[in-house]
Motif scaffolding. Structure first.
Motif, PDB file in Angstrom:
ATOM      1  N   ALA A  94       0.877  -1.161   0.000  1.00 21.77           N
ATOM      2  CA  ALA A  94       0.000   0.000   0.000  1.00 21.77           C
ATOM      3  C   ALA A  94       0.915   1.212   0.000  1.00 21.77           C
ATOM      4  O   ALA A  94       1.681   1.424   0.949  1.00 21.77           O
ATOM      5  N   PHE A  95       0.870   1.977  -1.072  1.00 22.81           N
ATOM      6  CA  PHE A  95       1.734   3.137  -1.207  1.00 22.81           C
ATOM      7  C   PHE A  95       1.047   4.378  -0.643  1.00 22.81           C
ATOM      8  O   PHE A  95      -0.145   4.364  -0.317  1.00 22.81           O
ATOM      9  N   VAL A  96       1.807   5.456  -0.539  1.00 18.79           N
ATOM     10  CA  VAL A  96       1.266   6.681   0.031  1.00 18.79           C
ATOM     11  C   VAL A  96       0.002   7.119  -0.698  1.00 18.79           C
ATOM     12  O   VAL A  96      -0.988   7.533  -0.086  1.00 18.79           O
ATOM     13  N   GLU A  97       0.016   6.985  -2.020  1.00 21.29           N
ATOM     14  CA  GLU A  97      -1.166   7.406  -2.784  1.00 21.29           C
ATOM     15  C   GLU A  97      -2.373   6.489  -2.552  1.00 21.29           C
ATOM     16  O   GLU A  97      -3.496   6.832  -2.934  1.00 21.29           O
ATOM     17  N   ASP A  98      -2.149   5.326  -1.940  1.00 23.26           N
ATOM     18  CA  ASP A  98      -3.252   4.418  -1.630  1.00 23.26           C
ATOM     19  C   ASP A  98      -3.924   4.752  -0.299  1.00 23.26           C
ATOM     20  O   ASP A  98      -4.975   4.189   0.026  1.00 23.26           O
ATOM     21  N   LEU A  99      -3.315   5.603   0.492  1.00 24.31           N
ATOM     22  CA  LEU A  99      -3.789   5.889   1.843  1.00 24.31           C
ATOM     23  C   LEU A  99      -4.844   6.993   1.830  1.00 24.31           C
ATOM     24  O   LEU A  99      -4.753   7.947   1.064  1.00 24.31           O
ATOM     25  N   THR A 100      -5.816   6.823   2.691  1.00 22.88           N
ATOM     26  CA  THR A 100      -6.863   7.826   2.865  1.00 22.88           C
ATOM     27  C   THR A 100      -6.696   8.485   4.231  1.00 22.88           C
ATOM     28  O   THR A 100      -6.601   7.791   5.247  1.00 22.88           O
ATOM     29  N   GLN A 101      -6.649   9.790   4.250  1.00 25.14           N
ATOM     30  CA  GLN A 101      -6.469  10.513   5.505  1.00 25.14           C
ATOM     31  C   GLN A 101      -7.820  10.756   6.168  1.00 25.14           C
ATOM     32  O   GLN A 101      -8.815  11.069   5.519  1.00 25.14           O
ATOM     33  N   THR A 102      -7.851  10.567   7.484  1.00 26.87           N
ATOM     34  CA  THR A 102      -9.049  10.847   8.264  1.00 26.87           C
ATOM     35  C   THR A 102      -8.612  11.373   9.628  1.00 26.87           C
ATOM     36  O   THR A 102      -7.410  11.583   9.861  1.00 26.87           O
ATOM     37  N   GLU A 103      -9.551  11.557  10.520  1.00 21.60           N
ATOM     38  CA  GLU A 103      -9.234  12.084  11.839  1.00 21.60           C
ATOM     39  C   GLU A 103      -9.932  11.257  12.897  1.00 21.60           C
ATOM     40  O   GLU A 103     -11.086  10.833  12.723  1.00 21.60           O
ATOM     41  N   HIS A 104      -9.225  10.984  13.988  1.00 22.81           N
ATOM     42  CA  HIS A 104      -9.822  10.270  15.115  1.00 22.81           C
ATOM     43  C   HIS A 104      -9.360  10.930  16.404  1.00 22.81           C
ATOM     44  O   HIS A 104      -8.154  11.083  16.637  1.00 22.81           O
ATOM     45  N   ASN A 105     -10.348  11.326  17.221  1.00 23.69           N
ATOM     46  CA  ASN A 105     -10.056  12.035  18.479  1.00 23.69           C
ATOM     47  C   ASN A 105      -9.172  13.260  18.244  1.00 23.69           C
ATOM     48  O   ASN A 105      -8.275  13.577  19.033  1.00 23.69           O
ATOM     49  N   GLY A 106      -9.425  13.926  17.116  1.00 30.19           N
ATOM     50  CA  GLY A 106      -8.690  15.141  16.805  1.00 30.19           C
ATOM     51  C   GLY A 106      -7.280  14.920  16.274  1.00 30.19           C
ATOM     52  O   GLY A 106      -6.512  15.874  16.122  1.00 30.19           O
ATOM     53  N   VAL A 107      -6.931  13.656  15.980  1.00 26.78           N
ATOM     54  CA  VAL A 107      -5.584  13.318  15.496  1.00 26.78           C
ATOM     55  C   VAL A 107      -5.697  12.750  14.088  1.00 26.78           C
ATOM     56  O   VAL A 107      -6.573  11.922  13.801  1.00 26.78           O
ATOM     57  N   ASP A 108      -4.798  13.188  13.201  1.00 34.65           N
ATOM     58  CA  ASP A 108      -4.778  12.645  11.845  1.00 34.65           C
ATOM     59  C   ASP A 108      -4.286  11.199  11.847  1.00 34.65           C
ATOM     60  O   ASP A 108      -3.266  10.871  12.467  1.00 34.65           O
ATOM     61  N   VAL A 109      -5.023  10.333  11.158  1.00 33.02           N
ATOM     62  CA  VAL A 109      -4.603   8.949  10.915  1.00 33.02           C
ATOM     63  C   VAL A 109      -4.887   8.649   9.449  1.00 33.02           C
ATOM     64  O   VAL A 109      -5.601   9.388   8.772  1.00 33.02           O
ATOM     65  N   TRP A 110      -4.302   7.579   8.955  1.00 28.37           N
ATOM     66  CA  TRP A 110      -4.475   7.179   7.565  1.00 28.37           C
ATOM     67  C   TRP A 110      -4.891   5.721   7.519  1.00 28.37           C
ATOM     68  O   TRP A 110      -4.588   4.941   8.435  1.00 28.37           O
ATOM     69  N   TYR A 111      -5.593   5.329   6.455  1.00 30.44           N
ATOM     70  CA  TYR A 111      -6.010   3.932   6.359  1.00 30.44           C
ATOM     71  C   TYR A 111      -6.018   3.484   4.906  1.00 30.44           C
ATOM     72  O   TYR A 111      -6.008   4.279   3.971  1.00 30.44           O
ATOM     73  N   PHE A 112      -5.998   2.160   4.741  1.00 28.46           N
ATOM     74  CA  PHE A 112      -6.224   1.557   3.421  1.00 28.46           C
ATOM     75  C   PHE A 112      -7.044   0.299   3.616  1.00 28.46           C
ATOM     76  O   PHE A 112      -6.990  -0.351   4.669  1.00 28.46           O
ATOM     77  N   ASP A 113      -7.844  -0.041   2.619  1.00 29.72           N
ATOM     78  CA  ASP A 113      -8.775  -1.164   2.687  1.00 29.72           C
ATOM     79  C   ASP A 113      -8.288  -2.346   1.845  1.00 29.72           C
ATOM     80  O   ASP A 113      -7.256  -2.281   1.177  1.00 29.72           O
ATOM     81  N   GLY A 114      -9.082  -3.420   1.884  1.00 27.32           N
ATOM     82  CA  GLY A 114      -8.793  -4.583   1.067  1.00 27.32           C
ATOM     83  C   GLY A 114      -7.853  -5.566   1.713  1.00 27.32           C
ATOM     84  O   GLY A 114      -7.293  -6.441   1.039  1.00 27.32           O
ATOM     85  N   VAL A 115      -7.655  -5.460   3.004  1.00 27.99           N
ATOM     86  CA  VAL A 115      -6.773  -6.367   3.734  1.00 27.99           C
ATOM     87  C   VAL A 115      -7.646  -7.388   4.450  1.00 27.99           C
ATOM     88  O   VAL A 115      -8.597  -7.035   5.133  1.00 27.99           O
ATOM     89  N   ASP A 116      -7.327  -8.674   4.273  1.00 32.61           N
ATOM     90  CA  ASP A 116      -8.122  -9.682   4.968  1.00 32.61           C
ATOM     91  C   ASP A 116      -7.223 -10.691   5.670  1.00 32.61           C
ATOM     92  O   ASP A 116      -6.055 -10.837   5.365  1.00 32.61           O
ATOM     93  N   ASN A 117      -7.769 -11.341   6.658  1.00 33.65           N
ATOM     94  CA  ASN A 117      -7.109 -12.444   7.352  1.00 33.65           C
ATOM     95  C   ASN A 117      -5.794 -12.030   7.993  1.00 33.65           C
ATOM     96  O   ASN A 117      -4.819 -12.757   7.958  1.00 33.65           O
ATOM     97  N   LEU A 118      -5.762 -10.859   8.612  1.00 33.73           N
ATOM     98  CA  LEU A 118      -4.562 -10.437   9.328  1.00 33.73           C
ATOM     99  C   LEU A 118      -4.758 -10.454  10.835  1.00 33.73           C
ATOM    100  O   LEU A 118      -3.952  -9.936  11.584  1.00 33.73           O
ATOM    101  N   ALA A 119      -5.842 -11.050  11.291  1.00 32.99           N
ATOM    102  CA  ALA A 119      -6.117 -11.042  12.721  1.00 32.99           C
ATOM    103  C   ALA A 119      -5.156 -11.953  13.468  1.00 32.99           C
ATOM    104  O   ALA A 119      -4.478 -12.788  12.890  1.00 32.99           O
ATOM    105  N   VAL A 120      -5.137 -11.802  14.802  1.00 32.17           N
ATOM    106  CA  VAL A 120      -4.333 -12.674  15.651  1.00 32.17           C
ATOM    107  C   VAL A 120      -4.848 -14.101  15.548  1.00 32.17           C
ATOM    108  O   VAL A 120      -6.049 -14.350  15.496  1.00 32.17           O
ATOM    109  N   ASP A 121      -3.911 -15.044  15.508  1.00 34.01           N
ATOM    110  CA  ASP A 121      -4.261 -16.464  15.441  1.00 34.01           C
ATOM    111  C   ASP A 121      -5.099 -16.831  16.655  1.00 34.01           C
ATOM    112  O   ASP A 121      -4.632 -16.729  17.795  1.00 34.01           O
TER     113      ASP A 121
END
Length: 326
Positions: A94-121
């Protein structure tokens, strides 16, 4: 594969904890006489051509899990899209251009979608994924990145926004949130990796211990511009008669005796001028084809006809003779 640059004309061999070579041959193309059954593997010789380097002992083990060959033609920053020194599939980017900027609790965060099966075993509780930071050049991930650039997880989005980690995986939405949007990332499922691979104190290098058989076969590198012939009869018996899956073999040699072995992508080689076909000094009169070979000596058992079949065969032959006499 040297950083799994599968498009290179050579495979670089060094010590097991440094550079290794992976080789695999398609055994389904072996011609089998109609109705015959393979009965024995008399010999199996892996024949490899060394273009550079010193003489040394070569160690060989049968691979016990799959890998994917890369396609890069070389270069230190080349794309690593297959099994390299720490990952079988190279992960996903996921490159920088793939990231979407948003805000949580007044802090900038970024995210990308389409990731599956990365949970803890859920069985062992061990992490089922790895995420590492990289620059924004496609594929520039090397063996040390999975260690030195591995990101730390936060337990939730609140903790991430508070600076408690580098990323948070929202498994309900198949989304990864990042605390920084200045770098891309590469993410891996645990089954993408040569996870827990050989550790030399600073880097993870080479297939992990349980990715290959414990039995070691040995042969000799003879030096530059020499064919080496390595006896792997026992390994091929495992594949053809022992029911083992053919994932190929892994080779390595002593660290002090590095060397290049011609790969399946190797063009014609001029051993007098030490150049590949296409070079100005290339002389076709000296040229050889140095690609890897697997030479097999096999025995097959033919079915024994039933008595009735023999009798009918004899009648057919007699009839053929009589017809010819008329």
């Amino acid at each position: 594969m040297q950083y799994n640059r599968g498009g290179m004309p050579t495979v670089y061999l060094s010590s097991y904890t440094y550079y290794v070579g992976l080789f695999q041959f398609d055994l389904d193309v072996i011609p089998v006489p109609p109705g015959a059954t393979l009965s024995s593997v008399n010999s199996a010789t892996l024949r490899l051509y060394q273009t550079t380097g010193e003489a040394a002992t070569v160690n060989i083990r049968r691979m016990t899990e799959g890998w994917v060959e890369g396609s890069s033609p070389g270069g230190f920053g080349g794309i690593l899209d297959g099994a390299n020194c720490y990952a079988r599939t190279g992960g996903q980017d996921a490159f920088v251009e793939d990231l979407t900027q948003t805000e949580h609790n007044g802090v900038d965060v970024w995210y990308f979608d389409g990731v599956d099966n990365l949970a803890v075993d859920p069985v062992s509780g061990a992490p089922g994924h790895y995420i590492a930071r990289h620059n924004n050049t496609t594929g520039q991930m090397r063996g040390w990145d999975i260690v030195n650039r591995k990101l730390s997880p936060a337990s939730d989005l609140d903790e991430l926004a508070a600076g408690g980690g580098d990323y948070w995986y929202d498994d309900g939405n198949d989304r990864v949130y990042l605390a920084s949007g200045t770098h891309g990332v590469r993410w891996y499922r645990s089954d993408d990796l040569w996870a827990d691979s050989v550790w030399d104190g600073t880097q993870t290098r080479g297939p992990r211990d349980n990715s290959h058989d414990s039995v070691v076969y040995q042969g000799q590198k003879l030096g530059p511009n020499e064919w080496m012939e390595l006896d792997i009869t026992g390994i091929v018996e495992d594949w053809l008669l022992g029911g083992e899956e053919n994932y190929g073999v892994v080779l390595w040699s002593t660290y002090a005796a590095r060397g290049n072995i011609a790969s399946s992508e190797a063009p014609m080689w001029d051993p007098v001028n030490n150049v590949w076909q296409g070079h100005d000094d290339f002389d076709i009169a000296n040229a050889i084809q140095p690609q890897p070979e697997l030479i097999l000596d096999l025995d097959f058992t033919m079915p024994i006809p039933e008595p009735a079949g023999l009798s009918l065969l004899g009648m057919a032959l007699l009839g053929l003779k009589r017809k010819r006499r008329s």
